[in-house]
Scaffold this motif. Structure first.
Motif, PDB file in Angstrom:
ATOM      1  N   ALA A 146       0.831  -1.207   0.000  1.00  0.00           N
ATOM      2  CA  ALA A 146       0.000   0.000   0.000  1.00  0.00           C
ATOM      3  C   ALA A 146       0.868   1.261   0.000  1.00  0.00           C
ATOM      4  CB  ALA A 146      -0.930  -0.008   1.203  1.00  0.00           C
ATOM      5  N   ARG A 147       1.953   1.236   0.759  1.00  0.00           N
ATOM      6  CA  ARG A 147       2.834   2.384   0.784  1.00  0.00           C
ATOM      7  C   ARG A 147       3.545   2.565  -0.570  1.00  0.00           C
ATOM      8  NH1 ARG A 147       4.872   5.930   4.207  1.00  0.00           N
ATOM      9  NH2 ARG A 147       6.926   6.816   3.773  1.00  0.00           N
ATOM     10  N   SER A 148       3.916   1.480  -1.217  1.00  0.00           N
ATOM     11  CA  SER A 148       4.556   1.559  -2.532  1.00  0.00           C
ATOM     12  C   SER A 148       3.605   2.185  -3.550  1.00  0.00           C
ATOM     13  CB  SER A 148       4.994   0.169  -2.988  1.00  0.00           C
ATOM     14  OG  SER A 148       5.549   0.214  -4.289  1.00  0.00           O
ATOM     15  N   ARG A 149       2.346   1.794  -3.502  1.00  0.00           N
ATOM     16  CA  ARG A 149       1.367   2.380  -4.415  1.00  0.00           C
ATOM     17  C   ARG A 149       1.173   3.864  -4.128  1.00  0.00           C
ATOM     18  NH1 ARG A 149      -1.099  -2.750  -3.411  1.00  0.00           N
ATOM     19  NH2 ARG A 149      -2.370  -1.829  -1.748  1.00  0.00           N
ATOM     20  N   TRP A 150       1.162   4.218  -2.860  1.00  0.00           N
ATOM     21  CA  TRP A 150       1.034   5.635  -2.512  1.00  0.00           C
ATOM     22  C   TRP A 150       2.229   6.454  -3.014  1.00  0.00           C
ATOM     23  CZ3 TRP A 150       4.177   8.532   0.831  1.00  0.00           C
ATOM     24  CH2 TRP A 150       3.704   9.828   1.133  1.00  0.00           C
ATOM     25  N   GLU A 151       3.415   5.885  -2.910  1.00  0.00           N
ATOM     26  CA  GLU A 151       4.604   6.572  -3.408  1.00  0.00           C
ATOM     27  C   GLU A 151       4.541   6.730  -4.934  1.00  0.00           C
ATOM     28  OE1 GLU A 151       7.842   4.243  -2.030  1.00  0.00           O
ATOM     29  OE2 GLU A 151       7.806   5.060   0.028  1.00  0.00           O
ATOM     30  N   GLN A 158       3.950  14.579  -8.777  1.00  0.00           N
ATOM     31  CA  GLN A 158       5.123  15.451  -8.818  1.00  0.00           C
ATOM     32  C   GLN A 158       5.701  15.540 -10.227  1.00  0.00           C
ATOM     33  OE1 GLN A 158       8.278  14.268  -6.182  1.00  0.00           O
ATOM     34  NE2 GLN A 158       9.486  16.118  -6.563  1.00  0.00           N
ATOM     35  N   ASP A 159       5.758  14.410 -10.911  1.00  0.00           N
ATOM     36  CA  ASP A 159       6.260  14.423 -12.292  1.00  0.00           C
ATOM     37  C   ASP A 159       5.391  15.299 -13.188  1.00  0.00           C
ATOM     38  OD1 ASP A 159       8.277  12.713 -11.534  1.00  0.00           O
ATOM     39  OD2 ASP A 159       7.192  10.901 -12.135  1.00  0.00           O
ATOM     40  N   ALA A 160       4.079  15.230 -13.002  1.00  0.00           N
ATOM     41  CA  ALA A 160       3.179  16.060 -13.809  1.00  0.00           C
ATOM     42  C   ALA A 160       3.426  17.543 -13.546  1.00  0.00           C
ATOM     43  CB  ALA A 160       1.725  15.694 -13.504  1.00  0.00           C
ATOM     44  N   VAL A 215       2.496  17.443 -21.477  1.00  0.00           N
ATOM     45  CA  VAL A 215       1.686  17.787 -20.304  1.00  0.00           C
ATOM     46  C   VAL A 215       0.487  16.859 -20.187  1.00  0.00           C
ATOM     47  CG1 VAL A 215       0.219  19.589 -19.301  1.00  0.00           C
ATOM     48  CG2 VAL A 215       2.441  20.181 -20.254  1.00  0.00           C
ATOM     49  N   THR A 216      -0.162  16.586 -21.296  1.00  0.00           N
ATOM     50  CA  THR A 216      -1.317  15.690 -21.283  1.00  0.00           C
ATOM     51  C   THR A 216      -0.919  14.294 -20.828  1.00  0.00           C
ATOM     52  OG1 THR A 216      -2.326  16.964 -23.088  1.00  0.00           O
ATOM     53  CG2 THR A 216      -3.194  14.771 -22.673  1.00  0.00           C
ATOM     54  N   ALA A 217       0.223  13.817 -21.318  1.00  0.00           N
ATOM     55  CA  ALA A 217       0.690  12.488 -20.919  1.00  0.00           C
ATOM     56  C   ALA A 217       1.029  12.438 -19.437  1.00  0.00           C
ATOM     57  CB  ALA A 217       1.903  12.093 -21.770  1.00  0.00           C
ATOM     58  N   ALA A 218       1.721  13.465 -18.937  1.00  0.00           N
ATOM     59  CA  ALA A 218       2.083  13.487 -17.519  1.00  0.00           C
ATOM     60  C   ALA A 218       0.837  13.571 -16.638  1.00  0.00           C
ATOM     61  CB  ALA A 218       3.016  14.660 -17.236  1.00  0.00           C
ATOM     62  N   ALA A 222      -0.499  10.704 -13.969  1.00  0.00           N
ATOM     63  CA  ALA A 222      -0.803  10.970 -12.565  1.00  0.00           C
ATOM     64  C   ALA A 222      -2.236  10.577 -12.234  1.00  0.00           C
ATOM     65  CB  ALA A 222      -0.581  12.455 -12.262  1.00  0.00           C
ATOM     66  N   THR A 223      -3.172  10.902 -13.106  1.00  0.00           N
ATOM     67  CA  THR A 223      -4.575  10.532 -12.866  1.00  0.00           C
ATOM     68  C   THR A 223      -4.743   9.019 -12.851  1.00  0.00           C
ATOM     69  OG1 THR A 223      -5.298  12.582 -13.936  1.00  0.00           O
ATOM     70  CG2 THR A 223      -6.925  10.832 -13.721  1.00  0.00           C
ATOM     71  N   ALA A 224      -4.061   8.335 -13.765  1.00  0.00           N
ATOM     72  CA  ALA A 224      -4.160   6.881 -13.812  1.00  0.00           C
ATOM     73  C   ALA A 224      -3.595   6.251 -12.543  1.00  0.00           C
ATOM     74  CB  ALA A 224      -3.428   6.351 -15.045  1.00  0.00           C
ATOM     75  N   LEU A 225      -2.501   6.802 -12.020  1.00  0.00           N
ATOM     76  CA  LEU A 225      -1.937   6.257 -10.785  1.00  0.00           C
ATOM     77  C   LEU A 225      -2.868   6.490  -9.600  1.00  0.00           C
ATOM     78  CD1 LEU A 225       1.828   7.250 -11.196  1.00  0.00           C
ATOM     79  CD2 LEU A 225       0.825   4.955 -11.324  1.00  0.00           C
TER      80      LEU A 225
END
Length: 261
Positions: A146-151, A158-160, A215-218, A222-225
């Motif tokens: 769970a922590r790995s997924r949160w990271e 942050q990348d976005a 930008v759209t990809a980033a 992020a949304t997918a994660l």
């Protein structure tokens, strides 16, 4: 003796009349085509006005032909100058700046944390951390996953933001290049320079579109994660709830010792 003078006088009168009648016929060609004779040191020189007029007309026609040839040569020279202007290359190039901006955006995308933009790596990590939550996994393993997924989610956000910041940083350079290219296009001296300026403007537009795609990809990553973490958390909650509700061995009585003696 008295008749002879009368005969001669009569004959002289007739001759004078004949000469008077014949004089216009003899002088007519002279007036129709006059010629004047001049006497100089080198002999007799005849001046013919008609021949002189024809010579003047011939010289005028020759001069007109020469003027036409000069005009034609000037037009050809002007055409060659225009062709040279049309073949002149644009002295300004924005290619290096555009390539630097594109490389900077690509570098930001390549620095994606945890889950890169790689199909094989995405499939492997999702199969390991998101799609498969075993019932028999210990609590410590569930918490670590769970922590790995949160990271991963935080890293994606942050990348976005970093990609967005890089694209915004490119705007000043793009504005300067746009102004320079428009100026070069307006002051182009030939078709080639105008075409090259237009091509560089299209390249600038392509670079802006590439930034928008990045930008759209980033943002999409992020949304997918975020959604993947939410789905995995729901699945992990279901597993933990099922484990909690599964009947166990129950209470087993045993001996309890309250005092040492």
């Amino acid at each position: 003796m008295t008749r002879t003078p009368h005969r001669f006088g009569k004959f002289a009168g007739a001759s004078a009349l004949a000469l008077a009648l014949a004089a216009p016929l003899g002088l007519a060609p002279i007036f129709a085509n006059p010629a004047h004779a001049f006497f100089g040191g080198f002999g007799r020189i005849v001046y013919d006005p008609r021949n002189h007029a024809e010579n003047i007309l011939s010289a005028a026609r020759a001069m007109e032909q020469i003027n036409n040839q000069i005009t034609q040569l000037q037009n050809e020279a002007r055409m060659l100058i225009n062709q040279a202007s049309n073949l002149a290359s644009l002295p300004y190039s924005a290619l290096q700046t555009l390539q630097q901006n594109v490389d900077q955006t690509r570098q930001l995308l390549s620095q994606a944390q945890n889950i890169a933009f790689d199909v094989n790596q995405i499939d492997q990590i999702f199969q390991q951390d998101y799609a498969n939550i075993p019932m028999a996994a210990p609590e410590a393993q569930l918490l670590a996953d769970a922590r790995s997924r949160w990271e991963n989610t935080v890293g994606g956000l942050q990348d976005a933001l970093r990609v967005q910041a890089g694209v915004v940083g490119n705007l000043d350079g793009q504005r300067a290049e746009l102004s320079a290219l428009v100026g070069e296009s307006q002051s182009a001296v030939g078709a080639l320079q105008a075409t090259q300026a237009g091509n560089q403007l299209l390249a600038l537009q392509s670079q802006q579109i590439a930034d928008l795609v990045a930008v759209t990809a980033a943002n999409g990553r992020a949304t997918a994660l975020v959604e993947a973490e939410r789905a995995a958390a729901a699945e992990q909650g279901r597993v933990q709830r099922e484990r909690f509700l599964t009947p166990g061995a129950g209470y087993q009585p045993g001996n309890a010792q309250m005092f040492n003696n």
